[in-house]
Each structure stands twice: as structure tokens, then as C-alpha cells.
Write an enzyme that holds these catalytic residues in place. Structure first.
Site, PDB file in Angstrom:
ATOM      1  N   ASP A   1       0.834  -1.203  -0.108  1.00 20.32           N
ATOM      2  CA  ASP A   1      -0.081  -0.125  -0.032  1.00 20.32           C
ATOM      3  C   ASP A   1       1.011   1.255  -0.204  1.00 20.32           C
ATOM      4  OD1 ASP A   1      -2.080  -1.632   0.236  1.00 20.32           O
ATOM      5  OD2 ASP A   1      -2.925  -0.943   2.121  1.00 20.32           O
TER       6      ASP A   1
ATOM      7  N   LYS B   1      -7.493   2.320  11.240  1.00 22.84           N
ATOM      8  CA  LYS B   1      -7.994   2.331   9.772  1.00 22.84           C
ATOM      9  C   LYS B   1      -7.935   0.879   9.397  1.00 22.84           C
ATOM     10  CE  LYS B   1      -7.549   3.676   5.284  1.00 22.84           C
ATOM     11  NZ  LYS B   1      -7.844   2.667   4.675  1.00 22.84           N
TER      12      LYS B   1
HETATM   13  S1  IVH Z   1     -14.810   6.048   7.507  1.00 19.62           S
HETATM   14  C1  IVH Z   1     -16.608   8.550   4.039  1.00 19.62           C
HETATM   15  N1  IVH Z   1     -13.498   4.647   9.213  1.00 19.62           N
HETATM   16  O1  IVH Z   1     -10.996   2.951   4.333  1.00 19.62           O
HETATM   17  C2  IVH Z   1     -15.424   7.906   4.769  1.00 19.62           C
HETATM   18  N2  IVH Z   1     -13.491   4.125   6.692  1.00 19.62           N
HETATM   19  O2  IVH Z   1     -10.095   4.601   1.933  1.00 19.62           O
HETATM   20  C3  IVH Z   1     -15.099   6.449   4.831  1.00 19.62           C
HETATM   21  N3  IVH Z   1     -11.994   2.232   6.497  1.00 19.62           N
HETATM   22  O3  IVH Z   1     -13.579   2.557   2.198  1.00 19.62           O
HETATM   23  C4  IVH Z   1     -15.375   5.566   5.722  1.00 19.62           C
HETATM   24  N4  IVH Z   1     -11.342   1.811   8.441  1.00 19.62           N
HETATM   25  O4  IVH Z   1     -13.885   1.047   3.923  1.00 19.62           O
HETATM   26  C5  IVH Z   1     -13.851   4.693   7.767  1.00 19.62           C
HETATM   27  N5  IVH Z   1     -12.272   3.663  10.966  1.00 19.62           N
HETATM   28  C6  IVH Z   1     -12.572   3.605   9.459  1.00 19.62           C
HETATM   29  C7  IVH Z   1     -12.100   2.881   8.651  1.00 19.62           C
HETATM   30  C8  IVH Z   1     -12.503   2.981   7.379  1.00 19.62           C
HETATM   31  C9  IVH Z   1     -11.181   1.345   7.110  1.00 19.62           C
HETATM   32  C10 IVH Z   1     -11.973   1.932   4.761  1.00 19.62           C
HETATM   33  C11 IVH Z   1     -13.222   2.116   4.366  1.00 19.62           C
HETATM   34  C12 IVH Z   1     -13.068   3.138   3.062  1.00 19.62           C
HETATM   35  C13 IVH Z   1     -11.531   3.160   3.141  1.00 19.62           C
HETATM   36  C14 IVH Z   1     -11.164   4.558   2.470  1.00 19.62           C
END
Ligand code: IVH
Length: 676
Positions: free
Chosen positions: A40, A118
Site C-alpha cells: 500500500d 484504519k
Molecule cells: S470512514 C466516508 N472509518 O477505508 C469515509 N473508513 O480509504 C469512509 N476504512 O472505503 C469511511 N477503516 O472502507 C472509515 N475507521 C474507518 C475505516 C475506514 C477502514 C476503509 C473504508 C473506506 C476506506 C477509505
């Protein structure tokens, strides 16, 4: 970083094009094939370089949406009520502080944030209507995803009904993941069965989510954790994101979040360092911290860009890296003869394991990074991906550093190697190359090819070393060796007869399986399917010219030459003849699926909001349609997006049927709904 003075426009343009092509390839490998080749971090570096170039030349910016995971469209598709955005991300403290600064500029004060891991999983949107789980939709391209509800119902953290205080309608969003433990267990099992193994838990979770056998999905034991909402009907009062999570918890849905009320950027930074340590205890993989503004009305005020919300950011951890000596470079030969350079390293500890080898991908990569033997190199490992060399300490280069010469002979069989014009790879084209033969046979027998159950790598090794398999056609002569085979250690009458039975069954596979199984350069599962739709028999297919092949969607010049060269090879011709002599019936079968758009030729004009051109082509071809680049009398339908060009006028003049994007999407979803 990029310096405008040193890059003239033309060079920059070429560089941007190369970057975009690399990114597109890695998007495909990550989102659709689930087998990434780079970490990544390396991917984010490519993106950062592209963004830096676009800052210098904003006129080249074609704001593309986030990557897409829309696959073979085995599942019906559905539109998200609100798009599934991605998160802006950074590896730099400075950029993170700029984010705090921008947010707090709006409120002129410190505000409350949430810190969350994340999660390295697969995004999913759960649509509850009247408190019942109606649909589970993958992110897809952010606007339209694949409906995988039945598979998602196997996940124990996902309730099929929500309690009374839940809203009438909600798109509940989160991440599907596999625990690291389960990943190791399943991957070991794949290996034992001689099946494809996965680079990391995320890829295995993504692959599992799209399986067609729901019992197998259940066996994989996927998990879920929530991290947000899309559309939510206004009978749910939400003042903060934290409040949303309290509801989730009440409904029995897991979340993991930590509220940071009104602190300075420095204080949050310190908390993040501590938060990072706690992440090591989590059962899923993480690759950073997500920081979200807590107050929902402030979130709304900050708004979103085309790709991501302005109220959240992911701070990603740089993967651990280590420096070591590149002792030597060896070469491995793959199934289609591609030679991969491998770095033999002075052993070094990295992210908890000892690393002794790393992939160098191809010779262009070696040249681009200017890597030499006896250099000190920087090795990196992210997730479970094979370690890669991401840099060279040129200032520490010794006088003994040696250029890496492109090999002239195959490391396995000694045959001369070829660099095919237009390709970055070097190939061994010998037909007597044993490692290649083993890999080719295993591939021929694999699930998406001739699907010969039981003919995995270990058995193939034994049979090749006995001299019974000299080409893929020899599989169908194995019956002649039955008596000797059952006497080999580790085999029995039953095990051998089961394989022989599976071999008999393979004689009736459709053409697409044979085309995929033959290890024709560049021909993967999807291309094989497409190619098979264009011919009724392999004999007819073998006679297609480069020009005829290029008329098939997805086939460019390099692929067309690869196919023609493969069939021009007399040894390949005789293997194919032998296959049919031994009872293969493939050529008599037409492709099995009934394709609703068979024979229709589509032309596109203007830009579509929902899908990229590539995706649109994929959707059309997956339904049997063909693609034309210009409007002619033969055109069946012109799909017309925003800002159409001359093609619209031509279509009107010729009386060709015209569909708006909306109409096109309706037809697609109707057809998918009818198929499922
Ligand atoms: S918030 C609109 N919270 O990361 C904001 N996403 O690069 C997006 N992801 O497609 C969602 N951990 O699937 C959010 N704690 C977290 C997350 C998270 C992983 C993923 C999510 C999104 C991607 C974005």
C-alpha cells in the site's frame, strides 16, 4: 519530488501517463484480482507523485473517482443511496496538522474528534429497510456495487433485524475482515490443496465475499465492524458520530472508537502514538489511524470532495523497512515462461520475521530504480505481501557494485530467452523447460481452467518426474500408467481413480476453460471468456489474425500478437491436436451462458458519471455485447453521456438507437436482476 523547472511539459506528460498506467494496473490487481504486487505504501507513493504532477499541471486533471472492485458481475448490482467515498490519507505529520488547522479554522476553536483504527478490510454497505436487512452491497465503484446479501448474512456480527429504536431506513457501513489467525488457517489449507494462496487477510476476505457458494463463505468466518453511515432517515437523531456508535452498540454491532474532546494538534498527536500501540492487540490488520470530526453538523458544514469527506482523514503508518545488502540476483521462471528477477539478501529482521529474498518484479523496474548487486537496499513489507525493494542507498554504493545483467539463457533449462517487443518481461519460450511445464500443467488442471480435482502441484511434480507428463495433453494418457501409479508411495487405488475420473470429466469443459488453461501469454480468465464468445471452436479461433483478434474488446496489439505467436508455434499446435485425439470435446461446445446482448454493437460518447469507460466496456461485454469506436450503420446503440461529441450527430443521422446514461443503467440492472 517533482520540480517544474527540471521537467519539460512533454516529459511530464509522458511521466504522468506512465504513472496513470501503473496505477490502473495496480488498481486492477488490488480491487479486482485480489493479488496486489506492491505494498500500500508503494501504491500511495505512486498516487502522491501523480497528485504532485497534477498540482503543477492542473489542466490535465480528470477527477477520477476512487478505484473500483466491480468484478465479473456474477452478482446483481445496486446503486448506493449516498456514494461510498474513500478517505483522504497522509503519511506526514505536517499534512495531518494542516487537516486540524483547516477544520478548526471553521469553528475557531479546538473541536472534538474520534480516533479509530484504519481497518484493512473490505468496505460494505448494509441497507436496512423497516429494520430488516434488505441488501448488502460492496463498494463497487463508489456509486454502484455488487449485491452480496446472502454471503453477508453468514457474518455473526451482522443482525438481520434491528431493534425498535433503529430508523426506518439506514445504509450502515463498515468493514468486513478475516482475523489474522483465520487467514493463516485458510491460506495453509489452500496451499495443502494446491490452490491459489492469498497475499494477505484483506485479499482473502475480498475473495471470500464474492464466492458463489454461501456454505463456503460461512466456513471462512468473516467478521464485521461498523464505522459509519450513508443515507439515514431523519427519524434517528444524530448529533455526533459517537452517538451513532452508541446506537450501533445498542443494536449489537461492534465498533471501535475513542473520543478526543477539544485537544490541541500536539496532544492529539501524542494520543495517536498511544492509540497505535493498542492497535497491535486487535484481531484484524490495521494500517493507520482514522481521525473524524465528531460533531455531525460540523461534518456537514465541512462537506465532501468528489472522492472523500473533508471531515475525516487517515493517517497511515509507514510500513517498517530495513536496510540490507543485496548479495545476488537470481531468476525464476513462471508458467508462461516469464523470468522474474529475485533479490537474494543478507538476512535482515523486518516486521517480526527474517527476510532473505525479495521480488524485483521485472528488468524495467531494476533499471528505473537503478539497483545493482552489492548495493545497500531498502526492503519493505506491508501486510503479508512478499517483501519488495523500494529504494537503493546510492550514496553508500561501493566500488564493487555490479550492474544486473539481463540473462540470456533460461535459469532452469538453459534455452535462449526472448524480450518480446512492447512487453516489459523476458520469456523462456522453450517447450522443454521443466519448471514451466510443471506450472503449466497445474494451471491447466486448476479450477477456472479444466477443473481437474486432485491434480495439484505435489502430484504433478511426481508425475512429471516419472516422465508421464511431458505436456498438458499427457494428462489424458495417465490412464495408461494407472497400475504403476497406484503402487507409488502415498497413492491408493481410490485416490488415483478419483483423479482419473476427474480427468475424464475435464474432457467436456467449455472453450473458455481450455483457452484459459493453455497458458497463452496474457490470457486470464476474463479475457478467455471474451475470446470464447467470438468463436465456436478452438480450430476456428486458432486461425484468427492479429487484426481480427484486435477487433475483440480488451484485445490490444500486444495481446493479439501473443495469441497469434502461441498458435503459430508448431509444438503448441501438436499439443492441441493431441488433446483432441485423446478425446477432448471442447470445440463442439458453444459458450454455455446465454448472453442477452449477443450480436449488439455499442458505441459510447461523452463521459458517464457512474462508470469509467473501461468499466462500461466490461459491463457491456459481460452481457455479450460488442464495442465499436465509431458510429456506423452496424452500430446497434449509442450510449450518450455528458458532453457528447460528433457521434451523437452521426447516430441521429443514421437513425441509430440512442440511450442516455440513465436508460443504459436501467437496462443493465434489469438484465442483472433477471439473471440472478
Ligand atoms: S470512514 C466516508 N472509518 O477505508 C469515509 N473508513 O480509504 C469512509 N476504512 O472505503 C469511511 N477503516 O472502507 C472509515 N475507521 C474507518 C475505516 C475506514 C477502514 C476503509 C473504508 C473506506 C476506506 C477509505
Amino acid at each position: 519530488m517533482v520540480d517544474k523547472a527540471s521537467l519539460d511539459r512533454e516529459k511530464a506528460r509522458k511521466h504522468l501517463r506512465a504513472l496513470c498506467m501503473q496505477i490502473e494496473r495496480h488498481d486492477y490487481l488490488y480491487y479486482r484480482a485480489n493479488r496486489p504486487e506492491i505494498s500500500d505504501f508503494e501504491y500511495d507513493c505512486l498516487q502522491a507523485e501523480k497528485q504532485a504532477l497534477l498540482k503543477l499541471y492542473p489542466e490535465w486533471n480528470r477527477d477520477e473517482g476512487p478505484g473500483s472492485d466491480l468484478g465479473n458481475l456474477h452478482f446483481p448490482t445496486a446503486k448506493h443511496l449516498l456514494p461510498m467515498l474513500s478517505l483522504g490519507n497522509t503519511y506526514s505529520q505536517e499534512e495531518l496538522f494542516e487537516f486540524f488547522h483547516r477544520v478548526e479554522g471553521k469553528v475557531q476553536n479546538h473541536c472534538s474528534y474520534l480516533l479509530e483504527p484504519k481497518i484493512d478490510g473490505v468496505a460494505i454497505s448494509l441497507v436496512y429497510k423497516h429494520r430488516h436487512l434488505e441488501k448488502a452491497i460492496t463498494r463497487g465503484n463508489g456509486y454502484v456495487g455488487e449485491v452480496v446479501t446472502e454471503n453477508v448474512r453468514t457474518i455473526k456480527e451482522i443482525p438481520s433485524t434491528l431493534p425498535e429504536n433503529a430508523p426506518e431506513e439506514i445504509e450502515l457501513r463498515g468493514e468486513i475482515y478475516l482475523t489474522e489467525r483465520q487467514f493463516t488457517y485458510l491460506n495453509d489449507e489452500q496451499e495443502r490443496l494446491g490452490l491459489e494462496t492469498y497475499a494477505n487477510a484483506r485479499n482473502l476476505a475480498a475473495g471470500s465475499l464474492k464466492l458463489l457458494d454461501v456454505n463456503e463463505v460461512a466456513r471462512r468466518r468473516l467478521h464485521f465492524i461498523a464505522h459509519g453511515v450513508g443515507f439515514v432517515s431523519n427519524d434517528l437523531q444524530l448529533d455526533t458520530q459517537a452517538r451513532l456508535y452508541t446506537f450501533f452498540e445498542q443494536w449489537g454491532i461492534p465498533v471501535f472508537s475513542f473520543v478526543v474532546p477539544g485537544n490541541s494538534a500536539e496532544q492529539i498527536w501524542d494520543l495517536m502514538a498511544r492509540f497505535r500501540l493498542t492497535q497491535e492487540q486487535l484481531p484484524y490488520g490495521t494500517d493507520g489511524v482514522v481521525i473524524k470530526v465528531n460533531d455531525r453538523s460540523l461534518q456537514e458544514q465541512l462537506g465532501v470532495t468528489a472522492k472523500s469527506p473533508r471531515w475525516a482523514i487517515a493517517y497511515k503508518f509507514e510500513p517498517e523497512s530495513a536496510e540490507t545488502l543485496l548479495q545476488d540476483v537470481t531468476f525464476q521462471v513462471g508458467r508462461t515462461g516469464v523470468i522474474t528477477p529475485v533479490a537474494e539478501l543478507m538476512p535482515v529482521d523486518l516486521a517480526g520475521s527474517k527476510v532473505t529474498r525479495a521480488t524485483l518484479h521485472n528488468f524495467d523496474e531494476i533499471q528505473r530504480k537503478d539497483i545493482r548487486k552489492k548495493d545497500i537496499v531498502v526492503v519493505q513489507k506491508a501486510g503479508e505481501i512478499i517483501p519488495a525493494i523500494v529504494g537503493v542507498k546510492k550514496d553508500q554504493r561501493s566500488a564493487f557494485a555490479e550492474k544486473i545483467e539481463v540473462p540470456l539463457q533460461c535459469p532452469a533449462c538453459g534455452a535462449p530467452l526472448l524480450k518480446i517487443t512492447g512487453e516489459v518481461v523476458i520469456r523462456c519460450t522453450s517447450l522443454n523447460c521443466l519448471p514451466q511445464l510443471r506450472l503449466k500443467i497445474v494451471h491447466f488442471a486448476s479450477k477456472d481452467a479444466m477443473d481437474i480435482d486432485g491434480l495439484g502441484p505435489k502430484i504433478v511434480d511426481t508425475l512429471v518426474s516419472k516422465g508421464w507428463l511431458k505436456d498438458v495433453a499427457d494428462i489424458f494418457t495417465l490412464i495408461d500408467h494407472r497400475d504403476a501409479w497406484i503402487r507409488l508411495p502415498g497413492f491408493s487405488v481410490t485416490s488415483v481413480d478419483n483423479v482419473l475420473l476427474a480427468i475424464e470429466g475435464a474432457k467436456n469443459r467449455p472453450l473458455e476453460c481450455l483457452l484459459y488453461g493453455l497458458s497463452i501469454p496474457h490470457v486470464g480468465v476474463e479475457l478467455a471468456r471474451k475470446l470464447a464468445a467470438f468463436s465456436s471452436s478452438i480450430k476456428q479461433f486458432m486461425q484468427l489474425s492479429v487484426e481480427q483478434l484486435q477487433a475483440i474488446p480488451l484485445v490490444g496489439e500486444i495481446i493479439a500478437h501473443g495469441i497469434v505467436d502461441f498458435f503459430a508455434n508448431t509444438r503448441n499446435q501438436s499439443v492441441i491436436e493431441k488433446l483432441f485425439r485423446l478425446g477432448l470435446k471442447t470445440s463442439f461446445l458453444k459458450t454455455p451462458t446465454k448472453q442477452p446482448w449477443n450480436g449488439k454493437i455499442f458505441v459510447l460518447t461523452g463521459s458517464l458519471a457512474r462508470w469509467t469507460r473501461f468499466e462500461t466496456e466490461r459491463v457491456i461485454t459481460s452481457l455479450g455485447g460488442n464495442f465499436g469506436s465509431t458510429v456506423t450503420k452496424q452500430t446497434s446503440i449509442l450510449v450518450c453521456g455528458a458532453n457528447p461529441g460528433n457521434k451523437l450527430v452521426q447516430a441521429k443521422v443514421l437513425g441509430i438507437q440512442i440511450w442516455s446514461e440513465e436508460e443504459f443503467l436501467h437496462h443493465v440492472s434489469d438484465l442483472h436482476a433477471n439473471r440472478s
